[in-house]
Design a protein around this motif. Structure first.
Motif, short mmCIF file in Angstrom:
data_model
loop_
_atom_site.label_atom_id
_atom_site.label_comp_id
_atom_site.label_asym_id
_atom_site.label_seq_id
_atom_site.Cartn_x
_atom_site.Cartn_y
_atom_site.Cartn_z
N SER A 12 0.85 -1.19 0.00
CA SER A 12 0.00 0.00 0.00
C SER A 12 0.88 1.24 0.00
N SER B 213 -5.12 -3.95 2.43
CA SER B 213 -4.37 -2.80 1.92
C SER B 213 -4.83 -1.48 2.52
N HIS C 1 -11.39 2.57 -1.91
CA HIS C 1 -10.15 3.31 -2.11
C HIS C 1 -10.40 4.57 -2.93
N ASP D 35 -4.14 0.60 -1.89
CA ASP D 35 -3.60 -0.55 -2.63
C ASP D 35 -2.79 -0.05 -3.83
#
Length: 265
Positions: A94, A124, A152, A170
């Motif tokens: 990450s 992540s 994300h 990630d």
């Protein structure tokens, strides 16, 4: 198997739907050549968890943390894709990201920060960040609030809008975001977590000979993809990982589990 299920949800951004579909068409043909009857289309559920556990599951990609902590008794590991992220085959990491104008240079500068995470079971987006703090000896009380943002991409967008201060993204998602999400233009990386095994492909629990045939189908499909599709999906190959490889994630998670449970409510 009646009504077999296939899903590849983890990096399937709208901008790469077409590439994912072309990959699936190629993989579908390779699976059929190995004696399976794959579905015509990928499933794209809002919540993949029930399908990951389905006895009809032919192939899916999941996250390493749900795999080791919830799924491993019910599924067989097929292997792990390799991505163009300058990391070992089948591994990822990450990146820890902040706004360009934040003045934050390292995690030690995060006094009173708001941490955005996608899901409490994300390796992540959550566990890697907690493990990074644990290994670095940085106290978690530097984080004033933990904000669940569901993805994300949402974390990236909220960072750009200064609604949150820091997130762990990630590395594959970050590369996709650099291509497709303009919010990355006002963000920068201040750190990187240790590599761990990447997001595995799984199937319902089945004999090793069948799993090996699925593995071969994936290897053949990725190798036969046009270069443009591999580039769109960042795919470079498929690693022959084992459940033992993923014990590293479980061990690290166990060290921070109680802290995560207390913070990510």
């Amino acid at each position: 198997m009646n009504n077999p299920i296939a899903l590849l949800p983890m990096y399937d951004w709208p901008e790469v739907h077409d590439a994912t579909n072309e990959y699936w068409n190629t993989l579908r043909e390779a699976l059929a050549e190995q004696g399976f009857t794959p579905p015509e289309y990928l499933s794209r559920p809002d919540d993949p968890f029930p399908l990951w556990r389905s006895p009809q599951l032919l192939i899916a990609q999941t996250c390493g943390l749900p795999f080791v902590d919830h799924l491993s008794a019910d599924v067989s590991l097929i292997g792990t894709p390799a991505y163009d992220i300058d990391c070992g085959a089948g591994s990822y990491y990450s990146v820890i990201v902040v706004h360009n104008d934040s003045g934050i240079e390292t995690c030690a500068d995060l006094d009173g920060a708001v941490f955005a995470y996608n899901d409490p079971l994300s390796q992540s987006g959550a566990a890697a960040f907690f493990s990074h703090f644990h290994a670095s000896g940085i106290p978690l009380n530097k984080i004033a609030r933990f904000e669940r943002v569901m993805s994300h991409r949402n974390a990236i967008q909220q960072l750009s809008e200064r609604k949150v201060d820091v997130a762990a993204i990630d590395a594959v998602t970050w590369e996709l975001a650099m291509r497709h999400e303009r919010a990355t233009g006002c963000l920068r990386i201040i750190g990187q977590t240790l590599p761990t095994p990447g997001l595995p492909y799984i199937t319902t629990r089945r004999p090793k000979a069948e799993v090996d045939r699925i593995h071969r189908a994936v290897v053949e499909a990725i190798a036969s993809l046009p270069g443009s599709i591999r580039n769109d999906l960042l795919l470079t190959g498929f690693a022959a990982t084992t459940p033992a490889d993923y014990q590293f994630i479980k061990n690290r998670y166990d060290m921070v589990r109680s802290t995560m449970n207390a913070c990510l409510t």
